[in-house]
Design a protein around this motif. Structure first.
Motif, PDB file in Angstrom:
ATOM      1  N   PHE A 298       3.616   0.570  -8.078  1.00  0.00           N
ATOM      2  CA  PHE A 298       4.136  -0.173  -7.191  1.00  0.00           C
ATOM      3  C   PHE A 298       3.291  -1.290  -6.299  1.00  0.00           C
ATOM      4  CE2 PHE A 298       5.789  -1.436  -3.050  1.00  0.00           C
ATOM      5  CZ  PHE A 298       7.100  -1.915  -3.269  1.00  0.00           C
ATOM      6  N   PHE A 299       2.096  -0.989  -6.012  1.00  0.00           N
ATOM      7  CA  PHE A 299       1.474  -1.998  -5.292  1.00  0.00           C
ATOM      8  C   PHE A 299       0.968  -2.858  -6.184  1.00  0.00           C
ATOM      9  CE2 PHE A 299       1.466   1.343  -2.098  1.00  0.00           C
ATOM     10  CZ  PHE A 299       1.772   0.609  -1.021  1.00  0.00           C
ATOM     11  N   GLU A 300       0.491  -2.582  -7.376  1.00  0.00           N
ATOM     12  CA  GLU A 300       0.157  -3.388  -8.354  1.00  0.00           C
ATOM     13  C   GLU A 300       1.064  -4.594  -8.785  1.00  0.00           C
ATOM     14  OE1 GLU A 300      -3.210  -1.358 -10.923  1.00  0.00           O
ATOM     15  OE2 GLU A 300      -1.160  -0.959 -11.511  1.00  0.00           O
ATOM     16  N   GLU A 301       2.655  -3.812  -8.757  1.00  0.00           N
ATOM     17  CA  GLU A 301       3.831  -5.039  -8.908  1.00  0.00           C
ATOM     18  C   GLU A 301       3.813  -5.986  -7.601  1.00  0.00           C
ATOM     19  OE1 GLU A 301       7.032  -2.423  -9.448  1.00  0.00           O
ATOM     20  OE2 GLU A 301       6.559  -1.770 -11.309  1.00  0.00           O
ATOM     21  N   ILE A 302       3.641  -5.475  -6.409  1.00  0.00           N
ATOM     22  CA  ILE A 302       3.568  -6.422  -5.299  1.00  0.00           C
ATOM     23  C   ILE A 302       2.288  -7.272  -5.614  1.00  0.00           C
ATOM     24  CG2 ILE A 302       3.139  -6.436  -2.750  1.00  0.00           C
ATOM     25  CD1 ILE A 302       6.017  -5.430  -3.827  1.00  0.00           C
ATOM     26  N   ALA A 303       1.190  -6.870  -6.131  1.00  0.00           N
ATOM     27  CA  ALA A 303       0.135  -7.661  -6.030  1.00  0.00           C
ATOM     28  C   ALA A 303       0.265  -8.741  -7.132  1.00  0.00           C
ATOM     29  CB  ALA A 303      -1.209  -6.819  -6.502  1.00  0.00           C
ATOM     30  N   VAL A 304       0.939  -8.680  -8.280  1.00  0.00           N
ATOM     31  CA  VAL A 304       1.327  -9.574  -9.133  1.00  0.00           C
ATOM     32  C   VAL A 304       2.280 -10.556  -8.496  1.00  0.00           C
ATOM     33  CG1 VAL A 304       2.499  -9.959 -11.514  1.00  0.00           C
ATOM     34  CG2 VAL A 304       0.578  -8.138 -11.243  1.00  0.00           C
ATOM     35  N   LEU A 305       3.266  -9.961  -7.909  1.00  0.00           N
ATOM     36  CA  LEU A 305       4.291 -11.112  -7.090  1.00  0.00           C
ATOM     37  C   LEU A 305       3.543 -11.910  -6.260  1.00  0.00           C
ATOM     38  CD1 LEU A 305       7.245  -8.416  -6.939  1.00  0.00           C
ATOM     39  CD2 LEU A 305       6.949 -10.407  -8.607  1.00  0.00           C
ATOM     40  N   LYS A 306       2.557 -11.475  -5.655  1.00  0.00           N
ATOM     41  CA  LYS A 306       1.877 -12.168  -4.333  1.00  0.00           C
ATOM     42  C   LYS A 306       0.989 -13.268  -5.425  1.00  0.00           C
ATOM     43  CE  LYS A 306      -2.215 -11.413  -1.489  1.00  0.00           C
ATOM     44  NZ  LYS A 306      -2.819 -11.792  -2.315  1.00  0.00           N
ATOM     45  N   ASN A 307       0.387 -12.685  -6.211  1.00  0.00           N
ATOM     46  CA  ASN A 307      -0.534 -13.732  -6.974  1.00  0.00           C
ATOM     47  C   ASN A 307       0.247 -14.738  -7.859  1.00  0.00           C
ATOM     48  OD1 ASN A 307      -2.558 -12.056  -6.090  1.00  0.00           O
ATOM     49  ND2 ASN A 307      -2.871 -10.843  -8.089  1.00  0.00           N
ATOM     50  N   SER A 308       1.442 -14.571  -7.941  1.00  0.00           N
ATOM     51  CA  SER A 308       2.230 -15.725  -8.662  1.00  0.00           C
ATOM     52  C   SER A 308       3.159 -16.198  -7.776  1.00  0.00           C
ATOM     53  CB  SER A 308       3.224 -14.639  -9.726  1.00  0.00           C
ATOM     54  OG  SER A 308       2.614 -13.898 -10.565  1.00  0.00           O
TER      55      SER A 308
ATOM     56  N   VAL B 169      -6.430  -3.750 -10.181  1.00  0.00           N
ATOM     57  CA  VAL B 169      -5.410  -4.792  -9.410  1.00  0.00           C
ATOM     58  C   VAL B 169      -5.053  -4.155  -8.298  1.00  0.00           C
ATOM     59  CG1 VAL B 169      -2.990  -5.770  -9.704  1.00  0.00           C
ATOM     60  CG2 VAL B 169      -4.531  -5.637 -11.654  1.00  0.00           C
ATOM     61  N   PHE B 170      -4.753  -2.662  -8.296  1.00  0.00           N
ATOM     62  CA  PHE B 170      -4.293  -2.051  -7.086  1.00  0.00           C
ATOM     63  C   PHE B 170      -5.609  -2.278  -6.192  1.00  0.00           C
ATOM     64  CE2 PHE B 170      -5.172   1.413  -4.055  1.00  0.00           C
ATOM     65  CZ  PHE B 170      -4.137   1.237  -3.407  1.00  0.00           C
ATOM     66  N   LEU B 171      -6.765  -2.115  -6.442  1.00  0.00           N
ATOM     67  CA  LEU B 171      -7.871  -1.933  -5.762  1.00  0.00           C
ATOM     68  C   LEU B 171      -8.180  -3.348  -4.946  1.00  0.00           C
ATOM     69  CD1 LEU B 171     -10.178   0.449  -7.968  1.00  0.00           C
ATOM     70  CD2 LEU B 171      -9.042   0.852  -5.814  1.00  0.00           C
ATOM     71  N   HIS B 172      -8.145  -4.242  -5.561  1.00  0.00           N
ATOM     72  CA  HIS B 172      -8.390  -5.411  -5.128  1.00  0.00           C
ATOM     73  C   HIS B 172      -7.174  -6.030  -4.309  1.00  0.00           C
ATOM     74  CE1 HIS B 172      -8.960  -9.785  -4.968  1.00  0.00           C
ATOM     75  NE2 HIS B 172      -9.376 -10.096  -5.861  1.00  0.00           N
ATOM     76  N   PHE B 173      -6.059  -5.544  -4.522  1.00  0.00           N
ATOM     77  CA  PHE B 173      -4.877  -5.859  -3.698  1.00  0.00           C
ATOM     78  C   PHE B 173      -5.398  -5.108  -2.313  1.00  0.00           C
ATOM     79  CE2 PHE B 173      -0.912  -4.545  -2.006  1.00  0.00           C
ATOM     80  CZ  PHE B 173      -0.290  -5.713  -1.598  1.00  0.00           C
ATOM     81  N   ALA B 174      -5.345  -3.689  -2.692  1.00  0.00           N
ATOM     82  CA  ALA B 174      -5.588  -2.920  -1.219  1.00  0.00           C
ATOM     83  C   ALA B 174      -6.956  -3.374  -0.401  1.00  0.00           C
ATOM     84  CB  ALA B 174      -5.629  -1.607  -1.801  1.00  0.00           C
TER      85      ALA B 174
END
Length: 153
Positions: A80-90, A128-133
Motif C-alpha cells: 500500500f505504501f509503495e503504491e502511495i510512493a509511486v503516486l507521489k513520485n508521479s 520503494v517502501f524503504l525510500h518512501f518511509a
C-alpha cells in the motif's frame, strides 16, 4: 471603417483569450478533481481495511503481536505504501498531502523491530517502501516539520 475593423479584431482576441483562460482553468480543476478522487480512494483503502487498522494499532507501541502477523498481511501493508510512493513520485498525489496523511504511519512501520521480524528488510523489492518511509521519517524526525494547514490536491 478601419477603427471598427480594429475594434472587432480586438474584441475577437479578447474573447479568444478569455475562452482559452476558462478552458485552461477547467482543465486544471478537472486534474485536481481526479487527484482528489484518487487520494480519497487510497485513503479509504487504508483506513477501512481491518488488517491495516490492526497493524496500525500495533505499530503504535511496536507490539510483540506484530511478530505473529503473517507475511501476506505485512506484504499488503507495505505494498500500500509503495503504491502511495509511486503516486507521489508521479505527482498524482501532492507530496505534502502524502506526508500529512501517511508519513507518520510509514515512519512507525519503518522503525518497528517486531514488524520486520519475518521479513527481509534488505530485499531489493522493498526499496520503494524503504525510500518512501525514510523520506517521511526524515521529514518527521529530523526537521520537526510542521505541516502547513493549507494542503491541496
Amino acid at each position: 471603417m478601419e477603427i471598427v475593423k480594429d475594434f472587432s479584431t480586438l474584441i475577437g482576441v479578447l474573447i479568444a483569450l478569455w475562452g482559452f483562460y476558462r478552458g485552461f482553468s477547467e482543465f486544471i480543476l478537472q486534474g485536481k478533481q481526479k487527484r482528489a478522487e484518487m487520494f480519497l480512494k487510497k485513503q479509504g483503502e487504508y483506513f477501512e481495511n481491518a488488517s491495516f487498522n490492526e497493524i496500525r494499532g500495533l505499530l503504535e507501541t511496536d507490539d510483540l503481536k506484530l511478530q505473529d502477523i503473517g507475511f501476506e498481511e505485512k506484504r499488503a501493508y507495505l505494498t500500500f505504501f509503495e503504491e502511495i510512493a509511486v503516486l507521489k513520485n508521479s505527482r498524482l498525489i501532492n507530496g505534502n498531502l502524502t506526508y500529512y496523511m501517511f508519513g507518520y504511519y510509514a515512519t512507525r512501520c519503518l522503525e518497528s523491530k517486531n514488524f520486520w521480524l519475518n521479513i527481509n528488510k534488505d530485499n531489493i523489492f522493498w526499496h520503494v517502501f524503504l525510500h518512501f518511509a525514510a523520506d517521511m521519517q526524515y521529514r518527521l524526525r529530523s526537521n520537526n516539520e510542521v505541516v502547513k494547514y493549507k494542503i491541496e490536491f
